[in-house]
Design an enzyme around this catalytic site. Structure first.
Site, mmCIF file in Angstrom:
data_model
loop_
_atom_site.group_PDB
_atom_site.id
_atom_site.type_symbol
_atom_site.label_atom_id
_atom_site.label_comp_id
_atom_site.label_asym_id
_atom_site.label_seq_id
_atom_site.Cartn_x
_atom_site.Cartn_y
_atom_site.Cartn_z
ATOM 1 N N ARG A 84 0.806 -1.225 0.000
ATOM 2 C CA ARG A 84 0.000 0.000 0.000
ATOM 3 C C ARG A 84 0.840 1.277 0.000
ATOM 4 O O ARG A 84 1.915 1.330 0.580
ATOM 5 C CB ARG A 84 -0.933 -0.002 1.212
ATOM 6 C CG ARG A 84 -2.004 -1.073 1.119
ATOM 7 C CD ARG A 84 -2.654 -1.356 2.462
ATOM 8 N NE ARG A 84 -3.700 -2.373 2.318
ATOM 9 C CZ ARG A 84 -3.467 -3.686 2.323
ATOM 10 N NH1 ARG A 84 -2.229 -4.143 2.476
ATOM 11 N NH2 ARG A 84 -4.465 -4.545 2.188
ATOM 12 N N HIS A 109 -1.045 -2.454 -4.461
ATOM 13 C CA HIS A 109 -0.434 -3.279 -5.513
ATOM 14 C C HIS A 109 -0.392 -2.585 -6.879
ATOM 15 O O HIS A 109 -0.624 -3.209 -7.910
ATOM 16 C CB HIS A 109 -1.147 -4.613 -5.615
ATOM 17 C CG HIS A 109 -1.003 -5.476 -4.401
ATOM 18 N ND1 HIS A 109 0.127 -5.449 -3.604
ATOM 19 C CD2 HIS A 109 -1.843 -6.394 -3.834
ATOM 20 C CE1 HIS A 109 -0.029 -6.324 -2.608
ATOM 21 N NE2 HIS A 109 -1.203 -6.896 -2.719
ATOM 22 N N HIS A 185 2.441 -12.834 -5.661
ATOM 23 C CA HIS A 185 1.338 -12.919 -4.698
ATOM 24 C C HIS A 185 0.695 -14.308 -4.708
ATOM 25 O O HIS A 185 -0.533 -14.427 -4.710
ATOM 26 C CB HIS A 185 0.298 -11.847 -5.020
ATOM 27 C CG HIS A 185 -0.515 -11.391 -3.846
ATOM 28 N ND1 HIS A 185 -1.351 -12.237 -3.147
ATOM 29 C CD2 HIS A 185 -0.640 -10.171 -3.264
ATOM 30 C CE1 HIS A 185 -1.950 -11.553 -2.186
ATOM 31 N NE2 HIS A 185 -1.534 -10.298 -2.225
ATOM 32 N N ASP A 256 -2.036 -9.956 8.285
ATOM 33 C CA ASP A 256 -1.825 -9.246 7.021
ATOM 34 C C ASP A 256 -0.834 -8.132 7.318
ATOM 35 O O ASP A 256 -1.163 -6.940 7.282
ATOM 36 C CB ASP A 256 -3.138 -8.686 6.466
ATOM 37 C CG ASP A 256 -2.988 -8.148 5.041
ATOM 38 O OD1 ASP A 256 -1.904 -8.339 4.439
ATOM 39 O OD2 ASP A 256 -3.936 -7.526 4.525
ATOM 40 N N GLU A 323 4.847 -12.828 0.842
ATOM 41 C CA GLU A 323 5.237 -11.871 -0.194
ATOM 42 C C GLU A 323 6.518 -11.134 0.215
ATOM 43 O O GLU A 323 6.495 -10.258 1.064
ATOM 44 C CB GLU A 323 4.114 -10.860 -0.426
ATOM 45 C CG GLU A 323 2.752 -11.478 -0.712
ATOM 46 C CD GLU A 323 1.633 -10.498 -0.433
ATOM 47 O OE1 GLU A 323 1.651 -9.381 -0.993
ATOM 48 O OE2 GLU A 323 0.734 -10.838 0.375
#
Length: 360
Positions: A84, A109, A185, A256, A323
């Site tokens: 982000r 992204h 991803h 996350d 990631e």
């Protein structure tokens, strides 16, 4: 000696009518991968378990129509900026640039038409002659693409070696100062897509992470994981503490977050970032990278609305993303490792997904 191959076949068309190809990389020793020219998507990664039975360990979709529709970046190359950028805005060399916002008022992204929606030019890489099954993908991103400054020419090479290691090598050059943060991803389920991953064990080479706001923007500097649900210095089940009453977990519906990896020996040197294991199948996967961070996402938004090639719905926590990347919102955080790329410099990054249970 096992024969390593790269073969291509038509795979329909992208929404703009461009032909898409599916490339199959075969290690010749039991591991194979399917990569689409659309989004550079890893559509399949077949790996033997501890008993030698082969299963697909990444979430994929049934066909090109499904990949053309909205989906949560399954297997895709994401850029120009993975993760982000707060408010979809950053300032570089005194000039403000705006990226279309896609996630709660922030750019995620690379924007809605990021690299995950592009058709990459592809073909077998020259490295195939060196004992690798290697695919080279290339993309030309023009000045102003999704609001980012400068022309960016990107090359990503996927390769499988005889041990079954899947390597992803990224390179990029620009003609004007810009920001770059690329990753893959893929959603991993080492049980071959069966059940959730809460029983998978995870170990991270990190003793700090970046807490975030309810909108997943970093709050500030890294904080120690010791004593928290974010402490994966020792391997433990992903689901062990995922349901704790911690706003960092409840706001996201699970993990996350970006973990800050232990420094590498020198710039560009690979070191281990993570080890994921499934006790049931005996599969183990190590992630090695040159990047400073790793975003762990536990498929919190999967809700059964997407189905795999066999019609099986993808439910919440049905996979985990690992990631490798620079930190979120780095263009607005001078205290974070820089993501600025200038003319004359080359962006380089490498991540490897190794399967030690195949060689132990």
């Amino acid at each position: 000696m096992p024969h390593r191959t790269v073969t291509g076949s038509p795979y329909g068309t992208a929404p703009d009518g461009t032909a898409v190809h599916r490339w199959r990389l075969d290690s010749g020793s039991g591991v194979s991968a399917d990569v689409l020219s659309f989004g550079g998507i890893v559509a399949g990664l077949r790996v033997p378990d501890a008993s030698g039975d082969v299963g697909d360990i990444v979430l994929g979709l049934p066909d090109m129509a499904a990949y053309s529709a909205p989906h949560p970046y399954l297997g895709a190359l994401v850029g120009r900026y993975a993760n982000r950028i707060a408010g979809g805005e950053f300032t570089l060399d005194g000039q403000t640039h705006r990226v279309p916002v896609t996630d709660r008022g922030h750019a995620l992204h690379g924007g809605p038409d990021g690299f995950h929606r592009r058709v990459w030019k592809g073909g077998p890489a020259s490295g195939n002659s060196g004992g690798l099954a290697a695919l080279c993908l290339q993309l030309h991103s023009p000045d102003g693409d999704m609001g980012f400054p400068g022309v960016l020419d990107v090359e990503v090479t996927y390769s499988l070696d005889r041990s079954g290691t899947l390597a992803v090598e990224y390179r990029a050059r620009t003609d004007r100062a810009t920001v770059v943060n690329l990753t893959n991803h893929s959603y991993f389920n080492l049980a071959g897509g069966h059940g959730d991953v809460l029983g998978h064990t995870l170990q991270l080479e990190a003793d700090a992470y970046l807490p975030v706001t309810a909108e997943a923007i970093p709050l500030g500097p890294p904080v120690p994981t010791a004593g928290t649900a974010f402490d994966f210095r020792t391997a433990r089940p992903i689901g062990d503490r995922i349901a704790e009453e911690d706003a960092q977990l409840t706001d996201a519906g699970g993990y996350d977050h970006c973990w800050v990896l232990a420094p590498s020996a020198a710039p560009g040197v690979l070191r281990r970032a993570a080890c994921l294991a499934d006790p049931g199948s005996g599969r183990r996967m190590e992630v090695w990278t040159t990047e400073p961070g790793i975003q762990v996402y536990t498929g919190n938004a999967l809700d059964g609305s997407l189905t795999g090639p066999g019609g099986k719905p993808y439910e919440r926590h049905g996979a985990v993303c690992l990631e490798t990347q620079h930190f979120p919102d780095s263009p607005n955080r001078p205290e974070y490792p820089s993501t600025v790329l200038r003319p004359g410099q080359e962006y380089r990054s490498r991540t490897e997904f190794r399967f030690p249970h195949l060689t132990s």
